[in-house]
Design a protein around this motif. Structure first.
Motif, PDB file in Angstrom:
ATOM      1  N   VAL A  81       0.826  -1.203   0.000  1.00  0.00           N
ATOM      2  CA  VAL A  81       0.000   0.000   0.000  1.00  0.00           C
ATOM      3  C   VAL A  81       0.862   1.256   0.000  1.00  0.00           C
ATOM      4  O   VAL A  81       0.549   2.248  -0.666  1.00  0.00           O
ATOM      5  CB  VAL A  81      -0.952  -0.003   1.218  1.00  0.00           C
ATOM      6  N   LEU A  82       1.985   1.234   0.716  1.00  0.00           N
ATOM      7  CA  LEU A  82       2.881   2.389   0.740  1.00  0.00           C
ATOM      8  C   LEU A  82       3.400   2.725  -0.649  1.00  0.00           C
ATOM      9  O   LEU A  82       3.660   3.887  -0.965  1.00  0.00           O
ATOM     10  CB  LEU A  82       4.071   2.110   1.659  1.00  0.00           C
ATOM     11  N   ALA A 111      -9.522  -5.080  -2.332  1.00  0.00           N
ATOM     12  CA  ALA A 111      -9.121  -4.656  -0.997  1.00  0.00           C
ATOM     13  C   ALA A 111      -8.000  -5.538  -0.494  1.00  0.00           C
ATOM     14  O   ALA A 111      -7.860  -6.697  -0.896  1.00  0.00           O
ATOM     15  CB  ALA A 111     -10.307  -4.708  -0.041  1.00  0.00           C
ATOM     16  N   THR A 112      -7.199  -4.975   0.418  1.00  0.00           N
ATOM     17  CA  THR A 112      -6.139  -5.736   1.059  1.00  0.00           C
ATOM     18  C   THR A 112      -6.279  -5.606   2.570  1.00  0.00           C
ATOM     19  O   THR A 112      -6.938  -4.690   3.073  1.00  0.00           O
ATOM     20  CB  THR A 112      -4.745  -5.265   0.604  1.00  0.00           C
ATOM     21  N   LEU A 113      -5.654  -6.535   3.274  1.00  0.00           N
ATOM     22  CA  LEU A 113      -5.669  -6.545   4.732  1.00  0.00           C
ATOM     23  C   LEU A 113      -4.356  -5.967   5.241  1.00  0.00           C
ATOM     24  O   LEU A 113      -3.278  -6.382   4.821  1.00  0.00           O
ATOM     25  CB  LEU A 113      -5.846  -7.974   5.246  1.00  0.00           C
ATOM     26  N   ALA A 114      -4.440  -5.006   6.147  1.00  0.00           N
ATOM     27  CA  ALA A 114      -3.252  -4.408   6.762  1.00  0.00           C
ATOM     28  C   ALA A 114      -3.477  -4.347   8.260  1.00  0.00           C
ATOM     29  O   ALA A 114      -4.158  -3.459   8.764  1.00  0.00           O
ATOM     30  CB  ALA A 114      -2.988  -3.018   6.200  1.00  0.00           C
ATOM     31  N   GLY A 115      -2.934  -5.318   8.983  1.00  0.00           N
ATOM     32  CA  GLY A 115      -3.176  -5.383  10.413  1.00  0.00           C
ATOM     33  C   GLY A 115      -4.642  -5.680  10.694  1.00  0.00           C
ATOM     34  O   GLY A 115      -5.199  -6.664  10.210  1.00  0.00           O
ATOM     35  N   ASP A 116      -5.276  -4.813  11.479  1.00  0.00           N
ATOM     36  CA  ASP A 116      -6.690  -4.959  11.796  1.00  0.00           C
ATOM     37  C   ASP A 116      -7.577  -4.176  10.847  1.00  0.00           C
ATOM     38  O   ASP A 116      -8.771  -4.030  11.091  1.00  0.00           O
ATOM     39  CB  ASP A 116      -6.964  -4.465  13.226  1.00  0.00           C
ATOM     40  N   ALA A 117      -7.006  -3.651   9.768  1.00  0.00           N
ATOM     41  CA  ALA A 117      -7.754  -2.757   8.889  1.00  0.00           C
ATOM     42  C   ALA A 117      -7.852  -3.309   7.475  1.00  0.00           C
ATOM     43  O   ALA A 117      -7.044  -4.134   7.042  1.00  0.00           O
ATOM     44  CB  ALA A 117      -7.099  -1.378   8.864  1.00  0.00           C
ATOM     45  N   VAL A 118      -8.850  -2.823   6.759  1.00  0.00           N
ATOM     46  CA  VAL A 118      -9.043  -3.128   5.346  1.00  0.00           C
ATOM     47  C   VAL A 118      -8.754  -1.859   4.554  1.00  0.00           C
ATOM     48  O   VAL A 118      -9.189  -0.770   4.932  1.00  0.00           O
ATOM     49  CB  VAL A 118     -10.484  -3.607   5.078  1.00  0.00           C
ATOM     50  N   ILE A 119      -8.023  -2.007   3.452  1.00  0.00           N
ATOM     51  CA  ILE A 119      -7.706  -0.866   2.594  1.00  0.00           C
ATOM     52  C   ILE A 119      -8.104  -1.213   1.167  1.00  0.00           C
ATOM     53  O   ILE A 119      -7.656  -2.222   0.618  1.00  0.00           O
ATOM     54  CB  ILE A 119      -6.212  -0.514   2.640  1.00  0.00           C
ATOM     55  N   ASN A 120      -8.952  -0.386   0.562  1.00  0.00           N
ATOM     56  CA  ASN A 120      -9.284  -0.554  -0.842  1.00  0.00           C
ATOM     57  C   ASN A 120      -8.122  -0.034  -1.679  1.00  0.00           C
ATOM     58  O   ASN A 120      -7.753   1.139  -1.580  1.00  0.00           O
ATOM     59  CB  ASN A 120     -10.561   0.214  -1.191  1.00  0.00           C
ATOM     60  N   VAL A 121      -7.543  -0.903  -2.500  1.00  0.00           N
ATOM     61  CA  VAL A 121      -6.357  -0.513  -3.270  1.00  0.00           C
ATOM     62  C   VAL A 121      -6.672  -0.173  -4.713  1.00  0.00           C
ATOM     63  O   VAL A 121      -5.856   0.440  -5.403  1.00  0.00           O
ATOM     64  CB  VAL A 121      -5.279  -1.614  -3.210  1.00  0.00           C
TER      65      VAL A 121
END
Length: 252
Positions: A81-82, A111-121
């Motif tokens: 994501v970065l 979407a991807t999983l980052a720790g406890d969060a979801v991020i739409n990529v």
């Protein structure tokens, strides 16, 4: 001279040492891809005790910058994501979203999983005046979004239970969530029927790779008034798209 000495003290302080160790871990793990790196490989690189390194790696896993599988560490989705601004997702993935969006004239997303969060990529928006417009590159809660439900359903039980114990403390609620997650594992599809935003539906399915945790999901979102009547057919379409991308990811 005194000011210069004070600056050197700050630069050599424990906070900077910790940052340096974290970055060294990330760089070493990324360089080790695709084989991954064992915890035992890190102390010699960092000149630090294994107990300290274990705490740092656990924190990086929790934040999504590393993932752990069978005792080895790999690059986590948050690193990806970065780099989104300079390294877009593969063209084949975006094309799959465009096809899914055009098939139903609703918004497709990855979407991807980052720790406890979801991020739409990535998203492919519908050609509709009223449509779902999910944010990208923002961390969002896993529950009750359809992509987040997918990640929870296919998460290792210890991590899943840890998340539920922190985020969902009512026993009755946890039982209901666990029952829904079992259904998602069986069917390969998760639904969000207006649980996040009233009158907005979401359907998601996992992109899987043998032996690795599920960290990507593909989904479709739109108004309930359009999606409700075709929800079963949409679920099949989303699951088939996810399967094609899973096959693509597994290809040599």
């Amino acid at each position: 001279m005194a000011a210069e000495s004070a600056e050197h003290v700050v630069l050599r302080g424990p906070e900077h040492r910790t940052v340096g160790r974290v970055m060294t871990i990330l760089e070493a793990v990324i360089a080790s891809e695709p084989a991954g790196l064992r915890l035992a490989d890190l102390p010699s690189l960092l000149d630090a005790p294994k107990s300290s390194i274990h705490g740092l790696t656990k924190g990086l896993v929790a934040a999504g910058y590393l993932r752990e599988n069978q005792g080895r560490y790999f690059q986590g989705p948050a690193v990806y994501v970065l780099a989104l601004n300079t390294s877009p997702i593969p063209a084949a993935y975006h094309h799959a979203l465009e096809v899914l969006s055009k098939t139903w004239n609703e918004t497709a997303l990855m979407a991807t999983l980052a720790g406890d969060a979801v991020i739409n990529v990535d998203i492919a928006e519908a050609n509709q005046v009223i449509r779902a417009s999910p944010p990208t590159h923002e961390r969002r809660p896993m529950w009750p979004g359809s992509s987040g439900k997918v990640f929870l359903a296919f998460m290792d039980p210890r991590s899943r239970d840890s998340y539920l114990s922190r985020k969902h403390t009512e026993p009755g609620e946890r039982e209901r969530i666990l029952a829904e997650l079992e259904t998602i594992r069986e069917t390969g599809v998760a639904f969000n029927r207006g649980e996040s935003v009233p009158d907005l539906y979401g359907v998601a399915s996992p992109i899987t790779t043998d032996g690795l945790d599920v960290t990507l999901a593909v989904g479709l979102a739109g108004p309930a008034t359009r999606m409700a009547a075709s929800l079963d057919e949409i679920a099949v379409s989303v699951r088939e798209t996810a399967q094609r991308l899973s096959d693509l990811a597994a290809a040599p």
